[in-house]
Design a protein around this motif. Structure first.
Motif, PDB file in Angstrom:
ATOM      1  N   ARG A 140       8.392  38.634  66.893  1.00 58.20           N
ATOM      2  CA  ARG A 140       9.435  39.377  66.342  1.00 58.20           C
ATOM      3  C   ARG A 140      10.598  38.415  65.799  1.00 58.20           C
ATOM      4  NH1 ARG A 140       8.858  42.758  70.621  1.00 58.20           N
ATOM      5  NH2 ARG A 140      10.896  42.275  71.142  1.00 58.20           N
ATOM      6  N   GLU A 141      11.218  37.329  66.796  1.00 56.98           N
ATOM      7  CA  GLU A 141      12.308  36.661  66.570  1.00 56.98           C
ATOM      8  C   GLU A 141      12.142  35.603  65.608  1.00 56.98           C
ATOM      9  OE1 GLU A 141      10.649  37.376  69.482  1.00 56.98           O
ATOM     10  OE2 GLU A 141      12.036  38.590  70.268  1.00 56.98           O
ATOM     11  N   GLY A 142      13.010  35.721  64.573  1.00 56.92           N
ATOM     12  CA  GLY A 142      13.018  34.850  63.514  1.00 56.92           C
ATOM     13  C   GLY A 142      12.084  35.150  62.375  1.00 56.92           C
ATOM     14  N   LEU A 143      11.673  36.345  62.297  1.00 56.92           N
ATOM     15  CA  LEU A 143      10.564  36.738  61.307  1.00 56.92           C
ATOM     16  C   LEU A 143      11.407  37.704  60.378  1.00 56.92           C
ATOM     17  CD1 LEU A 143       7.888  36.947  59.977  1.00 56.92           C
ATOM     18  CD2 LEU A 143       7.519  38.823  61.597  1.00 56.92           C
ATOM     19  N   MET A 144      11.698  37.073  59.436  1.00 56.80           N
ATOM     20  CA  MET A 144      12.227  37.775  58.097  1.00 56.80           C
ATOM     21  C   MET A 144      11.346  38.622  57.049  1.00 56.80           C
ATOM     22  SD  MET A 144      15.056  36.119  55.223  1.00 56.80           S
ATOM     23  CE  MET A 144      16.272  35.741  56.424  1.00 56.80           C
TER      24      MET A 144
END
Length: 290
Positions: free
Chosen positions: A51-55
């Motif tokens: 999830r982290e860093g997923l735009m």
């Protein structure tokens, strides 16, 4: 009331009320602890992707579709983006599901419905799929246009011990029916509420997309990345306001209702304990005075 009553049963109402009051307090405390344990359990649940860093950017204008290739190249050359892919929905929600699937050994009475998501070849690298068996989509294999990447839940429903290489016939009704080969199996992905079982998901290659997924380079600060990505969008698609979401923030919103319940339960528990202690103090003072 400050009145001392004598007799065998004079203290029964007082004892019953005290016990009842503390029972309610203890019940509220236990309930609060359970709520917070359930929230933490769901938050620690494996989601099957990073999830982290997923735009995520929704394509709300035809201008996106006319400039997709240029946009992808510009983002990849910005120095803050690792990968870019497209999909028919965000990674934090299921927007479509279908039936019409048949496979070897399927029971005639089984009506299987799976979440279906059309993606580009780079989708797995962008979101961070976790493979259990098989491989990802690849532009080196033209046959992948008739390939499926499925979650473990799909393999379980299909009751296939070795699903890679199996043929699945799909007749959804909204597109020509065709045979697809399973090329990969990934871990189950949590896209809906983390408090319930997820709908098994099938991914396939198509030319129907509505979301852009952008993997921000982990070595770059998010604030810097967002600024550069926004400048790319404004340069390539100046007619459309830049709007985005981060997958981890959208996922955190799924806990909003439960966290609100937990905070209310904690507040009422504290009030109940305070009232109980005041009542107990008053009772002790009364008995001591008598």
């Amino acid at each position: 009331k400050g009145v001392m009553r004598a007799g065998r049963y004079a203290s029964v109402p007082r004892k019953v009320l005290v016990v009842l009051q503390f029972t309610v307090s203890v019940t509220l405390v236990i309930g609060t602890i359970i709520v917070y344990q359930q929230i933490n359990y769901a938050k620690d649940r494996a989601v099957g992707y990073t999830r982290e860093g997923l735009m995520m950017v929704e394509m709300t204008s035809p201008d996106y579709y006319r400039n997709l290739e240029a946009l992808r190249n510009e983002l990849k050359n910005s120095g803050v983006v690792e990968e870019v892919s497209l999909g028919t929905g965000p990674t934090t929600a299921i927007w479509s599901s279908n039936g019409g699937f048949t496979w070897r050994g399927k029971q005639p009475e089984l009506q299987a419905e799976f979440a279906t998501l059309s993606v580009t070849h780079e989708y797995g690298n962008t979101v961070g799929w976790q493979f259990v068996d098989g491989r990802d989509f690849s532009r080196d294999f033209a046959s992948d246009s008739a390939g499926f990447v499925i979650t473990e839940g799909v393999a379980k429903v299909m009751n296939l011990e070795n699903p890679v290489g199996e043929i699945v016939h799909w007749a959804p009704g909204w597109r020509p029916e065709a045979d697809f080969k399973i090329i990969g199996v990934i871990k189950n992905i949590v896209m809906e509420s983390p408090f319930r079982d997820q709908l098994p998901t099938i991914y396939f290659i198509s030319n129907s997309y509505s979301w852009i997924n952008i993997r921000v380079a982990p070595t770059v600060a998010l604030s810097e990345a967002v600024t550069k990505i926004e400048s790319v969008f404004k340069r390539v698609i100046p007619t459309v306001p830049f709007s985005y979401k981060f997958a981890d923030e959208e996922y955190a919103l799924k806990f909003a209702a439960e966290e609100r319940i937990g905070k209310l339960a904690a507040l009422f528990s504290a009030l109940a304990i305070l009232i109980s202690c005041l009542g107990l103090f008053g009772l002790a003072s009364f008995v001591a005075e008598q």
